[in-house]
Design an enzyme around this catalytic site. Structure first.
Site, mmCIF file in Angstrom:
data_model
loop_
_atom_site.group_PDB
_atom_site.id
_atom_site.type_symbol
_atom_site.label_atom_id
_atom_site.label_comp_id
_atom_site.label_asym_id
_atom_site.label_seq_id
_atom_site.Cartn_x
_atom_site.Cartn_y
_atom_site.Cartn_z
ATOM 1 N N GLU A 208 -42.970 9.272 63.284
ATOM 2 C CA GLU A 208 -41.919 9.335 62.268
ATOM 3 C C GLU A 208 -42.434 9.195 60.835
ATOM 4 O O GLU A 208 -42.092 8.253 60.115
ATOM 5 C CB GLU A 208 -40.872 8.238 62.523
ATOM 6 C CG GLU A 208 -40.164 8.361 63.846
ATOM 7 C CD GLU A 208 -38.902 7.491 63.928
ATOM 8 O OE1 GLU A 208 -38.677 6.668 63.035
ATOM 9 O OE2 GLU A 208 -38.152 7.659 64.893
ATOM 10 N N GLU A 391 -38.514 9.306 71.819
ATOM 11 C CA GLU A 391 -37.717 8.078 71.700
ATOM 12 C C GLU A 391 -36.250 8.458 71.705
ATOM 13 O O GLU A 391 -35.834 9.410 71.023
ATOM 14 C CB GLU A 391 -37.966 7.352 70.369
ATOM 15 C CG GLU A 391 -39.229 6.566 70.299
ATOM 16 C CD GLU A 391 -39.383 5.836 68.959
ATOM 17 O OE1 GLU A 391 -38.367 5.501 68.316
ATOM 18 O OE2 GLU A 391 -40.540 5.613 68.566
HETATM 19 C C1 FCB Z 1 -37.510 4.318 65.475
HETATM 20 C C2 FCB Z 1 -38.896 3.727 65.505
HETATM 21 C C3 FCB Z 1 -39.096 2.753 66.644
HETATM 22 C C4 FCB Z 1 -37.888 1.885 66.905
HETATM 23 C C5 FCB Z 1 -36.634 2.722 66.976
HETATM 24 C C6 FCB Z 1 -35.383 1.926 67.259
HETATM 25 O O1 FCB Z 1 -37.256 4.761 64.179
HETATM 26 O O2 FCB Z 1 -39.846 4.761 65.672
HETATM 27 O O3 FCB Z 1 -40.241 2.010 66.339
HETATM 28 O O4 FCB Z 1 -37.797 0.862 66.007
HETATM 29 O O5 FCB Z 1 -36.462 3.435 65.765
#
Ligand code: FCB
Length: 489
Positions: A208, A391
């Site tokens: 990210e 994620e």
């Molecule tokens: C994302 C991050 C991860 C975690 C999630 C909830 O932005 O990459 O580390 O904190 O959010």
């Protein structure tokens, strides 16, 4: 006073916890619980191709703790959490889940529920306490142990190199606002490849970049706490450059694994049809989605932000940023709602969401169809070789008097809905190869400290005992059914 719902929508990556919102009443543990969840579906009812990977994600700083162990250096997040601590609940990650000492138990948890894929990050300050120069053998040895344990347990490692924990020594030289940091990342990548290249089959360079650049360098709510347009775009460009250099370094090292990276990609929606809100949303879309994908796939910046990156771009950078990747990880949580705001960098900020979406703790809307929207648009525009969801996850808040919410049907429902839209994207021609839940364990959630619990497994804050939730067993059963299915379509 705006309604609770409209304030909730201002949240993204913990922005909810800004001082302006500090006086808000505590949220119900699960605002989405106002919408009753259906019973968990049969884990065998999901149908994905044989080579589709079900996994879990984590990151070093959020779970390892042991910040002073075995010669580890300080990171920008250690600084952010100390003197003064800038997290909204005053908690730091000095201990977190103590994964550094309990990694074997955690890997057993992954394997015992039949998850065969684990995305984790290695801590740059553990390997190079000063960011470069002298390596720290004990730090390297930790990830040797972790990798060996994963492989012995039959779990495939997906190793992220940089999940926001820059060594403080590099920050003191300007961090990501200093072009040199991009070259230090490439050195670190080469060292990681030499040490672990025999065992890592999937390399992910960044996590990210857009979030790190905007929230950490433009808004200052994450480490290193810098603000302003110039820091934002200087960091963004140097992160993109570093990513390209690190991809080259991994390939040059002869490491046998596939090479990719991870971006946060979400549809950006104006909070209202007013022209200035529309422009604000287009501009953030250019910085958040386009500002990472366009340099990687096309070697350019979107027109709406090119003037801000231009002072930092040198001849040759475009070719360096545009490196071929074997796979692209997408972190998706919800759409972003943006409005014009003259008090913030580029006159934009998070705004209200007019959709009647349910919410989960932390104030994030549940909008699984947004995952379909972003995946199809990335496929159409950039045509990555393959993608996976690196994620996606659901948080509950601080446990209430009734104790730890182990019967987390809402999380199961969240995962189910997202798998549905992921499958729909595949049916529409998007080349998706996996889905990773954020996260294995409840952990440190950046500027919100230990407030939000994303884990399939909760961790007692005092004893650090791991306690699997219902979703842990259910999601494991999904992975098991997938592995066992004789015909998968
Ligand atoms: C994302 C991050 C991860 C975690 C999630 C909830 O932005 O990459 O580390 O904190 O959010």
């Amino acid at each position: 006073m705006p309604s609770l719902r409209s304030l909730l929508t201002l949240s993204r990556r913990g922005v909810f916890s800004l001082p302006a919102f500090a006086a808000m009443p505590a949220l119900a543990d699960n605002p989405a619980a106002q919408h009753p969840d259906p019973p968990p579906p049969d884990p065998a009812s999901f149908h994905f191709p044989r080579d589709f990977a079900f996994g879990v994600s984590s990151s070093a700083y959020q779970i390892e703790g042991a910040v002073h162990a075995d010669g580890r250096g300080t990171s920008i997040w250690d600084e952010f959490c100390h003197d003064p601590c800038r997290t909204s609940d005053g908690k730091n990650a000095d201990i977190a889940d103590d994964h550094y000492h309990r990694f074997a138990e955690d890997v057993d948890l992954i394997g015992d529920t039949d998850l065969r894929h684990y995305r984790f990050s290695i801590g740059w300050p553990r390997l190079f306490p000063e960011g470069g120069g002298k390596p720290n053998p004990k730090g390297f040895a930790f990830y040797d142990r972790l990798l060996d344990k994963l492989l012995a347990k039959g779990v495939t490692p997906w190793m992220t190199l940089y999940h926001w924990d820059l060594p403080q020594a590099l920050q003191e030289k300007g961090g990501w606002t200093n072009r040199d940091t991009a070259y230090r990342l490439a050195d670190y990548a080469a060292a990681a490849a030499r040490a672990y290249g025999d065992r890592v089959s999937n390399w992910l360079v960044m996590n990210e970049t857009a979030v790190h650049a905007y929230i950490g360098h433009g808004l200052g709510y994450h480490a290193p706490g810098l603000t302003g347009v110039d820091n934002w775009f200087s960091a963004l460009h140097h992160l993109n450059l570093g990513q390209g250099l690190a991809i080259q370094a991994l390939r040059a090292s002869g490491a046998k694994g596939r090479v990719g990276t991870v971006a946060a990609c979400e549809p950006v929606i104006p909070s209202s049809p007013a022209a200035q809100d529309v422009l604000a949303a287009q501009t953030l879309d250019a910085a958040w989605n386009g500002g990472v994908l366009q340099p990687l796939f096309e070697g350019t910046y979107p027109d709406l932000i090119a003037q801000y990156t231009a002072p930092h771009v040198r001849t040759g950078d475009k070719a360096l940023m545009a490196q071929p990747v074997d796979m692209l990880g997408i972190n998706y949580y919800s759409r972003l709602y943006i409005e014009h705001n003259p008090a913030r960098p580029l006159n934009l900020f998070f705004g209200p969401n007019k959709h009647p979406s349910p919410y989960y703790a932390g104030g994030w809307p549940i909008e699984p169809d947004g995952m379909y929207e972003i995946l199809t648009s990335i496929q159409n525009r950039y045509k990555p070789r393959e993608m996976f969801i690196s994620e996606n996850g659901y948080a509950t808040g601080t446990p209430d008097a009734s104790g730890v919410p182990l019967d987390d049907v809402s999380r199961i429902s969240y995962i189910t809905q997202h798998l549905h839209f992921l499958r729909k994207a595949m049916d529409a021609g998007v080349n998706m190869k996996g889905y990773f839940v954020w996260s294995l364990l409840d952990g440190f959630e950046w500027n919100d400290g230990m407030k939000w619990h994303f884990g399939l497994v909760t961790v007692d804050p005092v004893t650090l005992k791991r306690m699997p939730k219902r979703s842990y067993h259910w999601y494991g059963a999904v992975a098991r059914a997938h592995e066992n299915a004789s015909i998968q379509v």
